[in-house]
Design an enzyme around this catalytic site. Structure first.
Site: not given
Ligand code: FRU
Length: 484
Positions: A40-41, A43, A103, A162
């Site tokens: 899975l990919l 952000d 992220s 993030d």
């Molecule tokens: C957004 C998110 C971010 C988090 C990441 C985890 O899609 O939920 O807030 O850092 O994905 O994969």
């Protein structure tokens, strides 16, 4: 590199080897979009133009087509459109990130490429901890972890993540997506002189602040930057109620335009505008490149929105990035345009310089293909009604009387149709990118954009229909694969 880190990276590589032929064999794999080698990919992370190379990292679960303890996968590019897969950049090996290197962003400092990311930790009961972490690299490929630089401040839950970092005057700033203890989504600002000690400056805006009423229980992936004299805050809020044609997806992504006062850490801003009106678009990240352009990649997916229904799961992969887009501020609206370099991927072309689109509907010889770009423009008169049917899987409809633009698609697991719409007074041009299982629609030079995954069962065929036999120009190019 610790032994644990080495071990995790090895396991990820084995997983790629194990499933790569299955991924390769999928008819829905993409030719000119960044997708995961397996798993899975989500952000885009750490997007940067560093020492003459574009780097794009991504949230990656190599072991499942579901979310989990994320790695940072890595692609690099010399030209922004053809990409090379690099070694895994970060694996969740340490105590402060054991449930995911979540992220974050990249900066260039002291000749090093520095990554700021969120260390996600969960205990047996599912209780969460969050740490903002730093990793650095001298070659842009191998990263050394420097550990935690910022812990959770008072007043917020552990949904605090993030980090996006940038420089302003002589200071560094970090904006973080957060949830207050009152369950309100916030964008929180920090400042640092040395990238290690970070000073809390406060929430600059958010749900239930002096500028917004209720506006979601959590804000993810904030990005704050200067464009055309304005400070733009992009953010992905969770918990907005659908109203009219707005906020139709499970979670949203959009922006505010305003002015950030760095002295007082206050941000005066206007209202929220969604960046994309289609089905799959989330967590966009931007950066300025060597030519001074503000570029954006987004995840062509939305968390918890039909994620377990994608047919690609049978081939051990799920999700992709959007194509790279350039942002322009036109009046008080952000326009998105496919980056100029994408035209280098064009191969065979077919052009109808003056074609009459009838009221009965028609196909056009050569306007078809799995990975194509299509431009429809030069309308002899304003179309009242214009439709494009894509392989009986998706339909694009403009209706001038209702001032409405619609993207319809079949649901992933049934023939039922679902729609996304936006208000549009006039249709001047349409630029469409189709890539086996995705569609990106740029209306009127990027005034409105729709992004979605579609899964046609047969060949990708297009047919056109108009309300009043309208004349226009239609051009199509096949698009090369971007993978080396
Ligand atoms: C957004 C998110 C971010 C988090 C990441 C985890 O899609 O939920 O807030 O850092 O994905 O994969």
């Amino acid at each position: 590199m610790t032994e644990r880190e080495q071990e995790l990276m090895k396991q990820a590589t084995l997983e790629v080897e194990k499933h790569q032929s299955s991924v390769q064999a999928d008819k829905y794999r993409l030719d000119f979009h960044i997708m995961p080698p397996v798993g899975l990919l989500n952000d885009p992370n750490g997007f940067i133009d560093w020492n003459g190379t574009y780097h794009l990292f991504y949230q990656w679960n190599p072991f499942k087509t579901a979310h989990g303890a994320k790695f940072w996968g890595h692609y690099s590019s010399k030209d922004l459109v053809t990409w090379q897969s690099e070694n895994t950049a970060l694996a969740p090996s340490e105590w402060f990130e054991k449930n995911g290197c979540y992220s974050g962003s990249a900066i260039d400092h002291d000749g090093k490429l520095k990554l700021f990311y969120t260390g996600n930790v969960k205990d047996e009961q599912g209780n969460r901890e969050t740490y903002q972490c730093l990793a650095e690299s001298e070659d842009g490929i191998t990263f050394t972890k420097k550990g935690v630089v910022l812990t959770l401040p008072k007043g917020y839950t552990a949904h605090f993540r993030d980090p996006k970092v940038w420089k302003h005057n002589d200071s560094w700033y970090m904006i973080i997506g957060a949830q207050s203890e009152q369950q309100e989504g916030k964008a929180v600002l920090f400042q640092s002189e040395n990238l290690v000690d970070w000073q809390y400056r406060g929430a600059i805006t958010g749900s239930h602040s002096d500028q917004l009423d209720e506006f979601g229980y959590m804000w993810e992936c904030p990005d704050l930057f200067h464009l055309n004299g304005q400070d733009i805050l992009i953010v992905s809020p969770q918990g907005l109620e659908p109203t009219g044609t707005y906020y139709q997806n499970t979670y949203q992504s959009g922006y505010f335009i305003g002015e950030l006062d760095y002295e007082t850490a206050t941000y005066r801003h206007g209202s929220f505008t969604e960046l994309d009106r289609g089905f799959e678009f989330y967590a966009p990240q931007t950066m300025v490149d060597r030519y001074g352009r503000r570029l954006l990649f987004a995840w062509m997916g939305v968390p918890e929105q039909y994620e377990d229904e994608h047919p690609t799961i049978d081939h051990h992969w799920i999700h992709a990035m959007t194509i790279p887009r350039e942002l322009k501020l036109v009046g008080s609206k952000l326009y998105q345009k496919p980056v100029e370099e994408l035209t280098n991927l064009r191969s065979e072309g077919v052009s109808y310089d003056r074609v009459t689109i009838s009221e009965q509907g028609q196909t056009l010889a050569g306007i078809e293909g799995g990975a194509i770009e299509l431009i429809i423009d030069d309308f002899a008169e304003h179309p009242n009604h214009f439709e494009i049917n894509i392989s009986e899987t998706a339909k694009v409809v403009f209706d001038r009387e209702q001032s409405l633009f619609t993207l319809e698609r079949k649901k992933f697991t049934s023939d039922e149709v679902e729609v996304r719409q936006c208000a549009l007074d006039e249709l001047h041009s349409l630029r469409i990118y189709l890539d086996h299982s995705s569609i990106e629609l740029f209306i009127n030079d990027g005034e409105e954009v729709f992004t979605a995954r579609i899964f046609p069962t047969g060949e990708q065929l297009l047919s056109f229909l108009s309300g009043q036999s309208v004349k226009c120009r239609i051009r199509k190019w096949d698009i090369h694969s971007i993978y080396k």
